[in-house]
Enzyme design. Structure first.
Site, PDB file in Angstrom:
ATOM      1  N   SER A 140       2.686  40.192  71.324  1.00 41.40           N
ATOM      2  CA  SER A 140       2.846  39.019  70.455  1.00 41.40           C
ATOM      3  C   SER A 140       2.988  37.722  71.249  1.00 41.40           C
ATOM      4  O   SER A 140       3.404  36.702  70.699  1.00 41.40           O
ATOM      5  CB  SER A 140       4.078  39.211  69.555  1.00 41.40           C
ATOM      6  N   SER A 164      10.769  41.715  69.781  1.00 39.42           N
ATOM      7  CA  SER A 164       9.491  42.416  69.908  1.00 39.42           C
ATOM      8  C   SER A 164       9.705  43.793  70.530  1.00 39.42           C
ATOM      9  O   SER A 164      10.117  43.913  71.686  1.00 39.42           O
ATOM     10  CB  SER A 164       8.525  41.596  70.781  1.00 39.42           C
ATOM     11  N   SER A 165       9.410  44.817  69.763  1.00 44.36           N
ATOM     12  CA  SER A 165       9.606  46.195  70.233  1.00 44.36           C
ATOM     13  C   SER A 165       8.761  46.510  71.456  1.00 44.36           C
ATOM     14  O   SER A 165       9.251  47.089  72.434  1.00 44.36           O
ATOM     15  CB  SER A 165       9.270  47.173  69.096  1.00 44.36           C
ATOM     16  N   GLU A 168       6.727  47.966  61.321  1.00 45.36           N
ATOM     17  CA  GLU A 168       5.567  48.856  61.281  1.00 45.36           C
ATOM     18  C   GLU A 168       5.973  50.245  60.809  1.00 45.36           C
ATOM     19  O   GLU A 168       5.292  50.859  59.969  1.00 45.36           O
ATOM     20  CB  GLU A 168       4.904  48.957  62.659  1.00 45.36           C
TER      21      GLU A 168
END
Length: 291
Positions: free
Chosen positions: A265, A219-220, A129
């Protein structure tokens, strides 16, 4: 008796859910193989599920292997202006599933960069992103995770944030910017869903004996949930699915309350499977006590 509690806000966010639904709809429409620019979401179980539906991730470096009019989906993270132009140059059928909140950041960054502002992005420099956002200011943005690393910056700056960043990090960087720059345009672009999810995890992790955070290891936003929960509850674990839940969480009688949260997510079915496993262990332990 043990109790398993799901955080009030957990799992798929609007942008991710929209991207997955878009991919499945496009597969019904076009029938042929469909591609996503990079993994559609940061969840290996979902990516594997999509592969079984003939929806495959492909990296930009390999885009020349696709044929004209092949369908490619831009994931919710969004892409840089250059990446978008490459897809157009290859005459692909582009389905843009960029999260509207991320697209809004692209527009702000491009607008103020064109007006002569230096761009500061609060976030993780390697996150797709952030890479995409930076691509709308000619990759000139300063990407920061703390105010202490600010250094020398322009007197005229525009500050935005990765949508999944922690509020505390945003405030830290912005406070540092205010001290040194004269003209500041700041947009707190942390997604409200991210804030709510983090607040919910924070509250739950303060009142349980153990905490299970479910989501991709890449996943951040899930990692940030883990950090928040770990700060409040020492017995916190980050797992991708039910298979990662430690035996201790299933059998330790000192864990009388277990909290569960999940990243943006993480689909409902993975959360439900994990909770079912935790609840099954409770029933098993209680039956053993009755014997």
């Amino acid at each position: 008796m043990k109790k398993v509690t799901l955080a009030d806000s957990a799992g798929f966010c609007f942008g991710v859910k929209r991207a997955v639904e878009t991919a499945l709809k496009m597969k019904e429409k076009y029938k042929n193989e469909i591609y996503t620019l990079g993994p559609l979401i940061h969840n290996n179980d979902v990516v594997d599920f999509l592969k079984k539906k003939s929806i495959f991730p492909i990296e930009l470096d390999n885009i020349d292997s696709l044929s004209e009019n092949d369908t490619i989906i831009i994931r919710s993270h969004g892409v840089s202006e250059d990446a978008l132009n490459i897809l157009k140059k290859n005459k692909l059928n582009i389905i843009d599933a960029t999260c509207p909140y991320v697209e809004n950041i692209h527009k702000k960054v491009k607008k103020y960069y064109d007006l002569g502002y230096s761009i500061i992005i609060v976030g993780d420099e390697n996150h797709p992103e952030v890479i995409g956002i930076n691509g709308w200011c000619n990759d000139s943005g300063r990407i920061l995770k703390c105010g202490a690393s600010l250094g020398n910056i322009s007197q005229k700056v525009c500050v935005v944030s990765q949508t999944t960043e922690r509020q505390a990090t945003w405030e830290d960087v912005l406070t540092a910017v205010i001290k040194v720059s004269k003209e500041i345009v700041a947009f707190n672009t942390i997604c409200s869903a991210t804030e709510v999810r983090q607040e919910s995890a924070e509250e739950l992790s303060k009142r349980v004996d153990a905490m299970v955070v479910i989501g991709g290891f890449n996943s951040s936003n899930t990692t940030k949930l883990y950090e928040i929960c770990k700060k409040n509850c020492e017995n916190t674990v980050h797992v991708e699915n039910l298979l990662g839940i430690p035996e201790k969480f299933l059998k330790d009688k000192n864990f009388k309350s277990i909290g569960v949260t999940a990243g943006a997510s993480t689909p409902d079915w993975i959360i439900e499977e994990a909770i079912k496993k935790l609840n099954s262990s409770i029933c098993l332990n209680e039956n053993e006590q009755l014997k």
